[in-house]
Design an enzyme around this catalytic site. Structure first.
Site, short mmCIF file in Angstrom:
data_model
loop_
_atom_site.label_atom_id
_atom_site.label_comp_id
_atom_site.label_asym_id
_atom_site.label_seq_id
_atom_site.Cartn_x
_atom_site.Cartn_y
_atom_site.Cartn_z
N ASN B 408 42.56 34.11 58.17
CA ASN B 408 43.18 35.16 57.50
C ASN B 408 42.13 36.12 56.88
OD1 ASN B 408 44.70 37.20 56.15
ND2 ASN B 408 46.00 35.77 55.12
N ASP B 409 41.45 35.93 55.85
CA ASP B 409 40.37 36.71 55.19
C ASP B 409 39.47 36.79 56.44
OD1 ASP B 409 41.93 37.00 53.02
OD2 ASP B 409 40.88 35.20 52.20
N ILE B 410 38.93 35.88 57.18
CA ILE B 410 37.94 36.01 58.04
C ILE B 410 37.88 37.12 59.17
CG2 ILE B 410 36.79 33.76 57.37
CD1 ILE B 410 37.85 32.65 59.97
N SER B 449 43.17 34.09 49.40
CA SER B 449 42.59 34.95 48.31
C SER B 449 43.72 35.85 47.82
CB SER B 449 41.75 35.93 49.17
OG SER B 449 42.34 36.43 50.13
#
Lengths: 523, 480
Positions: B408-410, B449
């Site tokens: 997700n965040d990456i 996050s």
């Protein structure tokens, strides 16, 4: 509601406003669909296909205009067709209200509601019904195909046993939807493509399609966002500059595709006679603006003319109709989306919401009143372009100076760190015993080696690295071994436990590393 | 018994072998040889030290080594590759605990030797370490005490920290950041108290100070790691890796053993570099990660327009059938769903059809540096199609299909486009530049996050909802 599509009667028009596919979708909205017999034939849809899709085939145009409550068409109605309109009926088609004032008045007198597909505002929500764009897209594609048809060479460069073939050089003037489609088609055929537009903000789009943007160094360039994404007339100085640029290109390019249009005005003349004269024999000019008078001096609408020096100038105005199947599929989908917006409840009842930006914009006659021109839409078409920052190439001297500065800064940092480190060591040496300092040297050197070695470790092996460092940090077992033979029972006990867990660490760590590394296989 | 000369020679040989062992990890093929250097180095070091001068207690030593070796072998053979992060954390805790024990023992020995010397004033026969202590001058003994304090403190923090990290990674402890009321003030308080105890100890206070010191350090390790969330575990594990090395080095000083110092320094710097790489990949500094929580954002995050459009397996399959180049971006979600072998099957099928298939790995994907690489290797994905972020980032623009599996965040474009995003500036895989992106995800909602991901709303993105392994297994027969 009954939605009906008559056969197009304009000469050479092969498109149709209803396809079996769009009919199926329109029926889902609760409407009934009618089509005049043979209306889709030229576009490749026969009556049987419509019947299969649940469309009633009507025998004559008259019957269709009579039965249908909403008539969907491609071209604007002829006078005869306009007379068939009746009160309460809705017509959806291209209409060009600005150019067809008499027709507009006539339709108003008949009491019908008219929606012009060419008046759909250019906002993101309305893209799915933007028939101008879908037709322009086809025109751009077809323009390249027509050019290729009239051009005697390959588009793509090749090196063959029979000699080297240079790639064709294509210049596209005007990077609207048609221009971009032409760029895309020409680049995918392998041509070298350059493109020009008066709006500098489209340079990004041009480059994203794989063409080179001909940049004109001129102060007062216009901002397309102000005029709803369309071009507006340019100043005489700008025009001069522009023509100069084209004149320089003329001897070099093989194919020119002009797509420059200014809404509500005749097409600007951009490819002058002398430029055609400069071109190589066998070159091709395709003028997509022929209907509005053409961008090229030599263009004759609907004709293919050959200049004295053998340059072919194609001025066809029916490019979309030349690809009738594709054009009908897209146009019918645009119409279908318009009907979807008109039928918000999907219950077969048309709710003509004049508060809606898109519907208001497209409606030119409503309830006996001419509602053209519409007020500007509440949502702006395109966000105002941010002024493009010109990135100045640093001169070699500046580059050198910058490099020198970073080098100096680095040296400064390294030297000061070394100085601080040295001073700390000196302080430590003052208080620490000599034996400690000996070990400390070993420690510092080992850290340095560690840093050098670890930076080279491949990222993909970081997990094995952790496992192996885990195993070797079990070296702490040495400490326990040195203590295990102590005379004190408690020390022996603590050391024994340490030996046990450190051994688990060593053996477990090494074995698992080996297992992992064995899994890494090359393909 | 072997002489001191043998022991020193063995220490040099072992140091060199360890360095070669780490250096060999620069490439997959060399690494297979390099691990043997490490094993031989360890064997040499242990053997020559154990049979060196003044060592006794074999009645304890040998059975313990045998039991430990058996346990280690069992552990190494049993562990699943998805459980590697837990295993690594658990092994770190062992080093930490051993360091505490050895340091305690060292102080007990010091007290015993001093007591004996005070009692009869004559040199009596001591075994290995005690003998060494007996020869030390007073100022050397003071330094020994400092080293003992350091060894205990670092070792104890490593121990509880690793135990908590293990718990979080194994799902036995809640992965969310949790702290006692008082937060980092408690840690700071404990640290000040530890310093006070250390001063007391150096001024001659009893052994109780060291026990209390260890207890305080145990608390700091526990509380520090409890306050760090699951996705920051790569940094935590590498940091603990580093600490275990420094603990070993501190013990090496205590025992005046250069081999321990060298090895400890190697391991310590290795862990430090790994932590640095991980922090850099998240564009956060080390302190920020360790103290937990994301950095302050300067304003409201940009609003996201559009909607998440779902797609079913047949849609993904037809896009894959049409594609020439495919990039797969795996994340922790792949490990959770145990989807790596399904991914591998898919890759094999696509490659057999002549398509170019590659993997893009972000440095912090997963819960351990290099975690994804190991999982893919286990599933028999050849390592030469598994690329790093920097190697593949420029290729996305020319890629037909990207499949994002459980990350997700990456892959969050906000990191580059929205300066107000909490992850602004973090280097990410630019998957959105590809023609089509399919995101394999359990459901809507944000990742660890809690940051919205605009990628999911992009026009060329389609959400492929469902458990990653099941989704891929339904996808497989549809791909030809």
């Amino acid at each position: 509601m009954r939605i009906g599509a008559p056969k197009e009667i304009a000469k050479g028009e092969a498109r149709v406003a209803l396809t079996p596919e769009s009919a199926a979708q329109i029926q889902k909205l609760g409407h009934e669909c009618l089509i005049e017999t043979g209306a889709g034939l030229a576009a490749g849809f026969d009556d049987a296909a419509y019947l299969d899709a649940g469309v009633s085939v009507v025998e004559s145009a008259e019957a269709l205009w009579c039965e249908a409550e909403v008539v969907i068409k491609v071209r604007e109605p002829t006078d005869a067709e306009a007379e068939r309109l009746r009160e309460g009926q809705t017509l959806i088609s291209f209409f060009w209200p600005a150019q067809n004032e008499a027709l507009l008045e006539k339709c108003r007198a008949q009491g019908a509601t008219v929606m012009a597909m060419d008046m759909v505002p250019r906002i993101s929500r309305a893209q799915k019904m933007d028939a101008l764009s879908s037709m322009a897209n086809i025109a751009g594609y077809r323009a390249v195909i027509e050019a290729g048809n009239n051009f005697g060479r390959f588009f793509t460069g090749q090196v063959t046993a029979a000699g080297k073939v240079p790639p064709a050089k294509v210049l596209v003037i005007g990077a609207g939807v048609a221009g971009l489609a032409a760029i895309g088609t020409a680049t995918s055929l392998g041509a070298v493509v350059r493109a020009f537009d008066v709006r500098p903000e489209v340079s990004e789009q041009i480059e994203s399609m794989g063409a080179e943007f001909l940049f004109l160094d001129f102060e007062d360039t216009q901002d397309g966002a102000e005029s709803g994404g369309y071009a507006s007339p340019s100043s005489p100085e700008f025009r001069e500059k522009q023509l100069e640029c084209f004149r320089a290109q003329a001897p070099d390019v093989d194919i020119v595709i002009t797509t420059a249009l200014i809404p509500g005005r005749p097409a600007p003349k951009l490819w002058l006679e002398d430029m055609v004269a400069l071109m190589k024999p066998g070159s091709v000019v395709v003028d997509l603006a022929a209907e509005k008078g053409g961008n090229c001096d030599l263009t004759k609408p609907d004709e293919r003319v050959v200049s004295d020096n053998g340059v072919v100038v194609v001025g066809y105005t029916d490019f979309p109709s030349r690809m009738a199947t594709q054009a009908s599929l897209l146009y019918a989908t645009n119409i279908r989306h318009m009907l979807t917006d008109l039928t918000p409840e999907k219950d077969g009842v048309i709710a003509h919401d004049m508060e809606d930006d898109v519907i208001r914009g497209a409606t030119v006659i409503h309830q006996g009143d001419i509602t053209f021109p519409p007020p500007p839409p509440k949502v702006k078409a395109i966000a105002a372009a941010k002024p493009k920052k010109k990135e100045k190439e640093p001169t070699p001297e500046e580059k050198k100076a910058a490099e020198l500065a970073t080098f100096k800064a680095q040296t400064k940092r390294q030297v000061s760190m070394l100085a601080i480190g040295g001073a700390l060591m000196l302080l430590l040496g003052q208080v620490a015993p000599a034996s400690f300092m000996q070990h400390f040297i070993v420690f510092v050197l080992a850290c340095f080696i560690g840093f050098q070695v670890i930076w080279k470790v491949s990222h993909s092996l970081h997990t094995p690295l952790m496992a192996v460092t885990n195993a070797i940090s079990g070296i702490i077992i040495l400490g326990a071994i040195l203590q295990i033979g102590s005379g004190s029972a408690i020390v022996t006990l603590l050391a024994a436990v340490s030996v046990l867990i450190a051994t688990i660490n060593i053996v477990g760590g090494f074995l698992v590393t080996r297992r992992m590394l064995a899994m890494f296989q090359k393909s | 018994m072997l002489g001191q000369g043998f022991v020193s020679a063995a220490a040099i040989a072992a140091s060199v072998l360890f360095i070669l062992s780490l250096g060999g990890l620069s490439n997959q093929e060399k690494a297979k040889r390099a691990v043997w250097y490490g094993i031989v180095g360890m064997g040499v070091a242990v053997f020559f030290t154990a049979f060196g001068p003044g060592i006794g207690g074999y009645g304890w030593l040998i059975p313990m080594v045998i039991i430990g070796a058996a346990a280690g072998t069992y552990l190494a053979n049993k562990v699943e590759m998805t459980e590697m992060p837990q295993l690594v954390a658990a092994l770190h805790s062992f080093v930490g605990l051993a360091a505490v024990f050895v340091a305690w023992s060292a102080d007990l020995e010091r007290r015993r030797v001093l007591a004996a010397q005070a009692a009869d004033g004559v040199m009596q026969e001591f075994s290995a370490f005690a003998a060494l202590v007996a020869t030390k001058a007073p100022d050397e003994l003071t330094f020994l005490q400092i080293e003992v304090v350091l060894g205990i403190f670092i070792g104890a923090v490593t121990f509880t920290g690793s135990v908590i990290a293990f718990g979080k990674l194994a799902g036995k402890v809640d992965g969310k950041p949790r702290q006692l009321p008082g937060g980092h003030l408690l840690n700071a308080g404990a640290a000040v108290l530890s310093l006070l105890l250390a001063v007391l100890y150096l001024n001659g206070a009893g052994f109780w100070t060291l026990i209390l010191l260890a207890a305080l350090a145990f608390f700091i390790g526990y509380h520090l790691i409890m306050g760090i969330g699951g996705a920051d575990m790569p940094v935590v594990v590498s940091m603990l890796n580093s600490y275990s090395g420094w603990a070993a080095a501190a013990i090496g000083f205590t025992l005046s053993n250069d081999l321990l110092i060298v090895t400890g320094a190697l391991v310590g710097s290795s862990g430090a570099i790994l932590s640095y790489i991980m922090c850099k990949a998240m564009n956060r500094n080390f302190v920020n990660v360790i103290l937990g929580g994301f950095g302050g954002s300067q304003g409201p995050a940009a609003e996201i327009e559009g909607e998440q459009v779902a797609i079913d397996a047949s849609g993904v399959a037809s896009a894959l059938n049409d594609a020439d180049s495919v990039v797969i971006v795996p994340g922790y979600g792949m490990a959770v769903a145990q989807a790596q072998s399904a991914v591998s099957d898919l890759v094999r099928k696509l490659r057999a059809a002549g398509k170019e298939v590659r993997f893009g790995i972000h440095p912090v994907a997963g819960r351990l540096p290099g975690h994804m690489n190991v999982l893919l290797a286990e599933a028999k994905v050849p390592y030469d199609i598994v690329l790093e972020m920097d190697e593949i980032n420029d290729d996305f623009a020319s890629t037909d299909v990207v499949i994002v599996i459980g990350s997700n965040d990456i892959v969050n474009p906000a990191a580059q486009e929205d300066p107000n995003s909490p992850i602004a500036g973090m280097p990410v895989l630019r998957v959105w530049e590809a023609k089509q992106v399919f995101i394999c995800k359990r459901g809507q909602g944000t990742g660890y996050s809690g940051i919205e991901n605009p990628l999911f709303y992009k026009e060329n993105s389609r959400m492929f909802y469902g458990d990653a392994r099941e989704s891929l297994n339904t996808l497989l027969p549809l791909v030809d």
